[in-house]
Design a protein around this motif. Sequence first.
Motif, PDB file in Angstrom:
ATOM      1  N   MET A   1      33.543  14.248   1.369  1.00  0.00           N
ATOM      2  CA  MET A   1      34.296  14.767   0.231  1.00  0.00           C
ATOM      3  C   MET A   1      33.304  15.315  -0.792  1.00  0.00           C
ATOM      4  SD  MET A   1      36.897  12.829  -2.483  1.00  0.00           S
ATOM      5  CE  MET A   1      37.311  11.617  -1.308  1.00  0.00           C
ATOM      6  N   GLY A   2      33.543  16.533  -1.244  1.00  0.00           N
ATOM      7  CA  GLY A   2      32.676  17.160  -2.235  1.00  0.00           C
ATOM      8  C   GLY A   2      32.981  16.669  -3.645  1.00  0.00           C
ATOM      9  N   TRP A   3      32.060  16.962  -4.553  1.00  0.00           N
ATOM     10  CA  TRP A   3      32.214  16.492  -5.930  1.00  0.00           C
ATOM     11  C   TRP A   3      33.489  17.019  -6.569  1.00  0.00           C
ATOM     12  CZ3 TRP A   3      32.837  19.682 -10.006  1.00  0.00           C
ATOM     13  CH2 TRP A   3      32.433  20.999  -9.863  1.00  0.00           C
ATOM     14  N   SER A   4      33.863  18.263  -6.263  1.00  0.00           N
ATOM     15  CA  SER A   4      35.034  18.849  -6.928  1.00  0.00           C
ATOM     16  C   SER A   4      36.331  18.153  -6.531  1.00  0.00           C
ATOM     17  CB  SER A   4      35.117  20.348  -6.646  1.00  0.00           C
ATOM     18  OG  SER A   4      35.273  20.588  -5.262  1.00  0.00           O
ATOM     19  N   GLU A   5      36.352  17.547  -5.368  1.00  0.00           N
ATOM     20  CA  GLU A   5      37.536  16.797  -4.948  1.00  0.00           C
ATOM     21  C   GLU A   5      37.644  15.459  -5.664  1.00  0.00           C
ATOM     22  OE1 GLU A   5      36.440  16.898  -0.879  1.00  0.00           O
ATOM     23  OE2 GLU A   5      37.873  18.491  -0.411  1.00  0.00           O
ATOM     24  N   GLN A   6      36.546  15.006  -6.244  1.00  0.00           N
ATOM     25  CA  GLN A   6      36.514  13.750  -6.986  1.00  0.00           C
ATOM     26  C   GLN A   6      36.775  13.964  -8.475  1.00  0.00           C
ATOM     27  OE1 GLN A   6      32.944  11.448  -6.076  1.00  0.00           O
ATOM     28  NE2 GLN A   6      32.727  12.699  -4.248  1.00  0.00           N
ATOM     29  N   ALA A   7      36.815  15.207  -8.906  1.00  0.00           N
ATOM     30  CA  ALA A   7      36.994  15.524 -10.320  1.00  0.00           C
ATOM     31  C   ALA A   7      38.403  15.154 -10.792  1.00  0.00           C
ATOM     32  CB  ALA A   7      36.757  17.013 -10.553  1.00  0.00           C
ATOM     33  N   LEU A   8      38.500  14.698 -12.027  1.00  0.00           N
ATOM     34  CA  LEU A   8      39.808  14.367 -12.588  1.00  0.00           C
ATOM     35  C   LEU A   8      40.718  15.587 -12.680  1.00  0.00           C
ATOM     36  CD1 LEU A   8      39.071  11.806 -15.433  1.00  0.00           C
ATOM     37  CD2 LEU A   8      39.956  11.383 -13.146  1.00  0.00           C
ATOM     38  N   CYS A   9      40.125  16.751 -12.780  1.00  0.00           N
ATOM     39  CA  CYS A   9      40.928  17.966 -12.908  1.00  0.00           C
ATOM     40  C   CYS A   9      41.363  18.545 -11.557  1.00  0.00           C
ATOM     41  CB  CYS A   9      40.170  19.027 -13.700  1.00  0.00           C
ATOM     42  SG  CYS A   9      38.663  19.597 -12.873  1.00  0.00           S
ATOM     43  N   PRO A  36      34.274  11.291 -13.407  1.00  0.00           N
ATOM     44  CA  PRO A  36      33.101  10.704 -12.764  1.00  0.00           C
ATOM     45  C   PRO A  36      32.087  11.733 -12.248  1.00  0.00           C
ATOM     46  CG  PRO A  36      34.944  10.627 -11.257  1.00  0.00           C
ATOM     47  CD  PRO A  36      35.470  11.136 -12.574  1.00  0.00           C
ATOM     48  N   VAL A  37      32.474  12.992 -12.193  1.00  0.00           N
ATOM     49  CA  VAL A  37      31.560  14.025 -11.678  1.00  0.00           C
ATOM     50  C   VAL A  37      31.260  15.087 -12.731  1.00  0.00           C
ATOM     51  CG1 VAL A  37      32.091  13.653  -9.237  1.00  0.00           C
ATOM     52  CG2 VAL A  37      33.476  15.260 -10.574  1.00  0.00           C
ATOM     53  N   GLN A  38      31.253  14.682 -13.978  1.00  0.00           N
ATOM     54  CA  GLN A  38      31.012  15.602 -15.089  1.00  0.00           C
ATOM     55  C   GLN A  38      29.670  16.323 -14.943  1.00  0.00           C
ATOM     56  OE1 GLN A  38      30.812  13.675 -18.914  1.00  0.00           O
ATOM     57  NE2 GLN A  38      31.392  15.533 -19.976  1.00  0.00           N
ATOM     58  N   GLN A  39      28.633  15.614 -14.594  1.00  0.00           N
ATOM     59  CA  GLN A  39      27.310  16.226 -14.466  1.00  0.00           C
ATOM     60  C   GLN A  39      27.282  17.252 -13.336  1.00  0.00           C
ATOM     61  OE1 GLN A  39      24.761  15.979 -16.578  1.00  0.00           O
ATOM     62  NE2 GLN A  39      23.646  17.474 -15.373  1.00  0.00           N
TER      63      GLN A  39
END
Length: 69
Positions: A1-9, A36-39
């Motif tokens: 799973m990529g970071w964008s799939e973990q994003a709240l948005c 959680p993936v803001q950075q």
Amino acid sequence: MGWSEQALCAGMDTEMFYSDRLVDYLAAEFTCARCPVQQECHEEAMRLGDEYGIWGGRLPEVRLGLGMM
């Protein structure tokens, strides 16, 4: 799973991240502040050279001011 799939948005309407309305700005900032993936999001905006919208909780003016673009 990529970071964008973990994003709240993920799956949200992204209009608030590109709006000039204060209420949208505040909602976007609130979302980013808890993400959680803001950075990773910020780094992607910098990599893409995106000059618009809020990425990683930062406005374009802030990203440009960081001297990374």
